[in-house]
Design an enzyme around this catalytic site. Structure first.
Site, mmCIF file in Angstrom:
data_model
loop_
_atom_site.group_PDB
_atom_site.id
_atom_site.type_symbol
_atom_site.label_atom_id
_atom_site.label_comp_id
_atom_site.label_asym_id
_atom_site.label_seq_id
_atom_site.Cartn_x
_atom_site.Cartn_y
_atom_site.Cartn_z
ATOM 1 N N LEU A 133 0.859 -1.177 0.000
ATOM 2 C CA LEU A 133 0.000 0.000 0.000
ATOM 3 C C LEU A 133 0.894 1.226 0.000
ATOM 4 O O LEU A 133 1.972 1.214 0.607
ATOM 5 C CB LEU A 133 -0.897 0.030 1.243
ATOM 6 C CG LEU A 133 -2.028 -0.997 1.344
ATOM 7 C CD1 LEU A 133 -2.689 -0.907 2.717
ATOM 8 C CD2 LEU A 133 -3.057 -0.788 0.249
ATOM 9 N N ASP A 134 0.458 2.297 -0.650
ATOM 10 C CA ASP A 134 1.205 3.546 -0.588
ATOM 11 C C ASP A 134 1.363 3.988 0.854
ATOM 12 O O ASP A 134 0.527 3.675 1.712
ATOM 13 C CB ASP A 134 0.480 4.642 -1.371
ATOM 14 C CG ASP A 134 0.445 4.383 -2.868
ATOM 15 O OD1 ASP A 134 1.281 3.595 -3.352
ATOM 16 O OD2 ASP A 134 -0.421 4.970 -3.540
ATOM 17 N N LYS A 135 2.395 4.756 1.105
ATOM 18 C CA LYS A 135 2.658 5.255 2.456
ATOM 19 C C LYS A 135 1.429 5.909 3.073
ATOM 20 O O LYS A 135 1.097 5.677 4.238
ATOM 21 C CB LYS A 135 3.822 6.261 2.420
ATOM 22 C CG LYS A 135 4.118 6.922 3.754
ATOM 23 C CD LYS A 135 5.271 7.919 3.621
ATOM 24 C CE LYS A 135 5.522 8.628 4.953
ATOM 25 N NZ LYS A 135 6.640 9.603 4.857
ATOM 26 N N GLY A 136 0.725 6.723 2.299
ATOM 27 C CA GLY A 136 -0.402 7.471 2.840
ATOM 28 C C GLY A 136 -1.707 6.713 2.895
ATOM 29 O O GLY A 136 -2.708 7.231 3.390
ATOM 30 N N THR A 137 -1.735 5.490 2.376
ATOM 31 C CA THR A 137 -2.957 4.697 2.368
ATOM 32 C C THR A 137 -2.977 3.759 3.560
ATOM 33 O O THR A 137 -1.988 3.090 3.845
ATOM 34 C CB THR A 137 -3.058 3.870 1.062
ATOM 35 O OG1 THR A 137 -2.948 4.742 -0.057
ATOM 36 C CG2 THR A 137 -4.376 3.121 0.995
#
Length: 320
Positions: A133-137
């Site tokens: 998952l992306d860092k911000g997700t």
């Protein structure tokens, strides 16, 4: 620093390493041409070298940062665990695995700090990591504890028997349910961003309307990925002039300046257990900040009804 990989399916060498190391194709080409890459212990300098299943790759990263010595001072919610797999609810603002440019503690660091057995197929920095998952997700992820489980889950990613449904809150309602099938590649004008580019990799996302906000300005939607490109949901929404609340990188603007992350959450994961063949389904609790926004701006009785598994599945009946 050296990184080791095992090839799970046939691919080009430069494409394979670009995906595994999350670096641009140009940077990968330089590594290959400067003889930093070995395939089955033989130096390969041809960027388009055809990889075969089960080949072993060793990459020397001459400018990689030294091993980190960061304190792991946080915890991660475990949704499910057995001797083969671990399912977790990743917090937002947490990087999944290390890379030459990563200078902070990662999910893999947390897993290792807990002495959790992890697969080794994906190399030292990515022990256990089947998908990311992306860092911000925030949201649900499955981690492989053994190489056998890792290989089985990877096959499911390829044949789409494993997948996730994401929730997002966007700044303008969708006109209708929609499938976006547009290629994604690195934005030529901003290295931090991805974009719709003609020579990018194929990318396909389905978006389903779930619930309008009370003032009908925002909308809770559900997203289903058919491919797994970096920032895929965010890029595809931006291509139709929709933006996830808080996603300033991809064009969100508005008075909600107190949001310090984008409201994207991997809510539901379905898979077949790689060892027992049992069909499994997991949900990750919505983070407090997203939940608070929903409570303040949406009819929660209706939202809760629509977050049931059966409703979300039926929301994508428009897919052929």
């Amino acid at each position: 620093m050296y990184k080791n990989f095992i090839v799970l399916e046939e691919s080009r060498l430069d494409k394979f390493l670009s995906e595994q190391l999350e670096e641009s194709r140009n940077q990968i080409e330089q590594l290959i041409k400067k003889q930093y890459v070995k395939v089955d212990d033989k130096i390969i300098t041809k960027t388009g070298y055809k990889l075969k299943e089960n080949q072993k790759i060793i990459v020397e990263l001459p400018e990689a940062i030294e091993a980190k010595d960061y304190e792991v001072n946080f915890d991660v919610e475990i949704i499910y665990e057995d001797e083969h797999i671990l399912v977790i609810n990743k917090p937002y603002d947490l990087v999944v695995h290390g890379a030459p440019s990563v200078k902070e503690v990662t999910l893999v660091d947390w897993l290792k700090s807990k002495k959790i057995s992890l697969s080794t197929i994906s190399g030292e920095e990515r022990h256990g990591i089947v998908h990311r998952l992306d860092k911000g997700t925030s949201g649900v992820m499955v981690v492989a504890k053994t190489n056998e489980a890792h290989a089985g889950l990877s096959r499911q990613l390829e044949d789409k028997t494993m997948g996730r449904y994401y929730l997002a809150i966007i700044d303008m309602p969708l006109k209708d349910n929609i499938i976006i099938d547009k290629p994604i590649g690195r934005n030529p004008n901003n290295r931090l961003k991805m974009g719709i580019v003609s020579d990018g990799r194929n990318a396909k996302t389905a978006f389903a309307k779930l619930q309008l906000s009370n003032n009908e300005k925002y909308e809770l939607i559900c997203c289903k990925l058919f491919t797994g490109r970096t920032h895929q949901i965010r890029v595809h929404l931006n291509s139709i002039n929709r933006h996830i609340l808080g996603d300033n990188l991809y064009g969100f603007k508005g008075e909600l300046n107190k949001i310090n992350r984008f409201y994207l959450h991997a809510f539901n994961l379905y898979l077949i257990h790689p060892i027992t063949n049992e069909k499994m389904n997991f949900k990750a609790n919505i983070t407090n900040d997203i939940n608070e926004f929903l409570n303040n701006n949406f009819n929660m009785e209706t939202v809760n009804e629509k977050l049931g598994k059966d409703y979300i599945n039926s929301a994508f009946n428009f897919i052929d």
